[in-house]
Design a protein around this motif. Structure first.
Motif, PDB file in Angstrom:
ATOM      1  N   UNK A   1       0.810  -1.230   0.000  1.00 38.26           N
ATOM      2  CA  UNK A   1       0.000   0.000   0.000  1.00 38.26           C
ATOM      3  C   UNK A   1       0.840   1.275   0.000  1.00 38.26           C
ATOM      4  N   UNK A   2       2.094   1.180   0.410  1.00 36.63           N
ATOM      5  CA  UNK A   2       2.913   2.385   0.487  1.00 36.63           C
ATOM      6  C   UNK A   2       3.419   2.869  -0.864  1.00 36.63           C
ATOM      7  N   UNK A   3       3.545   1.979  -1.860  1.00 34.88           N
ATOM      8  CA  UNK A   3       4.265   2.302  -3.097  1.00 34.88           C
ATOM      9  C   UNK A   3       3.413   1.948  -4.305  1.00 34.88           C
ATOM     10  N   UNK A   4       3.515   2.793  -5.334  1.00 38.02           N
ATOM     11  CA  UNK A   4       2.969   2.508  -6.664  1.00 38.02           C
ATOM     12  C   UNK A   4       4.094   2.675  -7.685  1.00 38.02           C
ATOM     13  N   UNK A   5       4.272   1.673  -8.555  1.00 38.66           N
ATOM     14  CA  UNK A   5       5.288   1.780  -9.595  1.00 38.66           C
ATOM     15  C   UNK A   5       4.791   2.770 -10.650  1.00 38.66           C
ATOM     16  N   UNK A   6       5.486   3.878 -10.787  1.00 39.17           N
ATOM     17  CA  UNK A   6       5.087   4.919 -11.736  1.00 39.17           C
ATOM     18  C   UNK A   6       5.493   4.555 -13.166  1.00 39.17           C
ATOM     19  N   UNK A   7       6.741   4.070 -13.343  1.00 46.03           N
ATOM     20  CA  UNK A   7       7.227   3.728 -14.677  1.00 46.03           C
ATOM     21  C   UNK A   7       8.503   2.904 -14.555  1.00 46.03           C
ATOM     22  N   UNK A   8       8.750   2.087 -15.572  1.00 50.90           N
ATOM     23  CA  UNK A   8      10.021   1.379 -15.678  1.00 50.90           C
ATOM     24  C   UNK A   8      10.943   2.200 -16.577  1.00 50.90           C
TER      25      UNK A   8
END
Length: 408
Positions: A78-85
């Motif tokens: 819940x703390x992190x969302x992958x924005x982009x590779x």
């Protein structure tokens, strides 16, 4: 005649002190800004208590199933969302500078190879430090993912251990399964842990500032000359100190209702303490702080000195309180300093009462320390004001505010 002078001197001190506070823009600014604005803004900034969905860039040079699983698990927290590779680190760094991401996960080429060779796995997580909660969230998320992969790929959980520690872990007896339960800070938020201590530091600092600004030049300008008609003995010094302390305690009794009573309920800060115990604790806290401020006013020459000196020790007071660092682990000389300052003893006592549900008997060490401070600083304050009375008797009274206005 002497008995009638005593209440008249006391009432004169109280009236002049109230008038000085209500007519000083600098003092009113400290009270309004420090108590209300600072108290509200500080709580508002930490109101979420923890950050969720922090955008993170991933630089995957491993291109392995393990690295992709690591990124997937990190994105699932819940703390992190992958924005982009990102294709390389420079691209991720540019996006982080543009504030589109607050962190970068870097997985080197040999990330998976080192795991399957039984060596220490290495990954790097960069986090923005412009907001402390971002760093805390990324650190927690990466720790959870690290433990999850350890449990999956190594029964003994040694994926991220150095090679020298693998033998010791492998030959150790079967580990004990632990189940932790958060007792007091149930959200595990930074605000719930920090705000109660900061509220007490705000009360201490603003009270010391106000006392220093109001009494800054008495020793150097003969500012106590209007009180000389009642004498320059110890009795007059006691009445002046008591009159000033009465004014400050009355004002801060109201301010403490706002900071310690209303603010915790508005922002869901832990407040499980018993109100009578907190009130009894605040009595020696305010008295010792007032007497300390009056004694220290002997060394202030202008209104800027208390502001700079007291503000400079903000972080130190928080550490000395024993909230962020255990008091039992401090060196002996720092523990002595802890018991010498009302802010340290009062902050630790308030956190135990308000956030941990302790009773007055549970904080007797801090409580007795504040009463001892009250007695010692009262004697110092009386000695300082007797010295000021003697000096005022030998100096002409200078209207400092009138002189300042004329020079401007």
């Amino acid at each position: 005649m002497k008995t009638s002078d005593k209440p008249s001197l006391l009432s004169l001190v109280i009236a002049r002190e109230f008038r000085a506070i209500s007519t000083s823009y600098a003092v009113l600014l400290v009270l309004v800004g420090g108590i209300f604005l600072y108290g509200l803004l500080y709580n508002y900034m930490y109101a979420p208590n923890h950050v969720t969905g922090a955008p993170v860039m991933v630089v995957d040079h491993s291109h392995s199933s393990l690295s992709r699983e690591y990124a997937r698990l990190l994105d699932a927290t819940p703390q992190v969302d992958i924005y982009r590779y990102a294709t390389d680190f420079r691209e991720a760094e540019e996006l982080m500078k543009q504030q589109k991401a607050v962190g970068i996960l870097y997985l080197p080429r040999d990330f998976a190879d080192r795991v399957f060779r039984g060596e220490e796995a290495v990954f790097v997580l960069y986090a923005s430090t412009n907001a402390f909660l971002y760093y805390l969230s990324l650190q927690e998320a990466s720790a959870y993912v690290m433990l999850a992969i350890s449990d999956t790929y190594r029964a003994s959980g040694i994926v991220f251990l150095p090679l020298t520690a693998i033998v010791a872990v492998a030959t150790a007896p079967a580990p004990i399964n632990l189940s932790g339960t958060v007792v007091y800070n149930y959200t595990e938020g930074y605000g719930s842990y920090l705000i109660p201590a900061v509220l007490m530091i705000i009360l201490f600092q603003t009270l010391m500032m106000v006392i220093g600004m109001l009494n800054r030049e008495e020793h150097y300008t003969g500012g106590l000359r209007p009180f000389l008609s009642s004498g320059i003995g110890w009795g007059s010094a006691v009445r002046i100190v008591c009159g000033k302390t009465f004014v400050y305690c009355m004002l801060y009794a109201v301010f403490s209702l706002f900071l310690l009573g209303l603010i915790p309920r508005l922002f869901s800060v832990p407040h499980i303490g018993h109100a009578p115990d907190i009130v009894l604790m605040l009595i020696p806290f305010f008295l010792s702080t007032c007497f300390l401020g009056l004694a220290a006013s002997r060394y202030y020459k202008d209104s800027e000195s208390p502001l700079l000196m007291i503000t400079f020790f903000s972080v130190g007071l928080l550490f000395l309180a024993g909230v962020s660092y255990p008091l039992e682990l401090m060196p002996r000389y720092w523990r002595m300093v802890h018991y010498m300052l009302p802010a340290s003893s009062g902050t630790l006592a308030f956190v135990q009462l308000n956030s941990m549900g302790a009773h007055l008997a549970d904080i007797r060490g801090q409580y007795f320390a504040m009463w001892i401070q009250t007695g010692v600083y009262f004697l110092l304050a009386v000695w300082v004001y007797r010295d000021k009375l003697n000096l005022s008797a030998n100096k002409p009274y200078v209207e400092t505010e009138r002189v300042d206005n004329e020079t401007m």
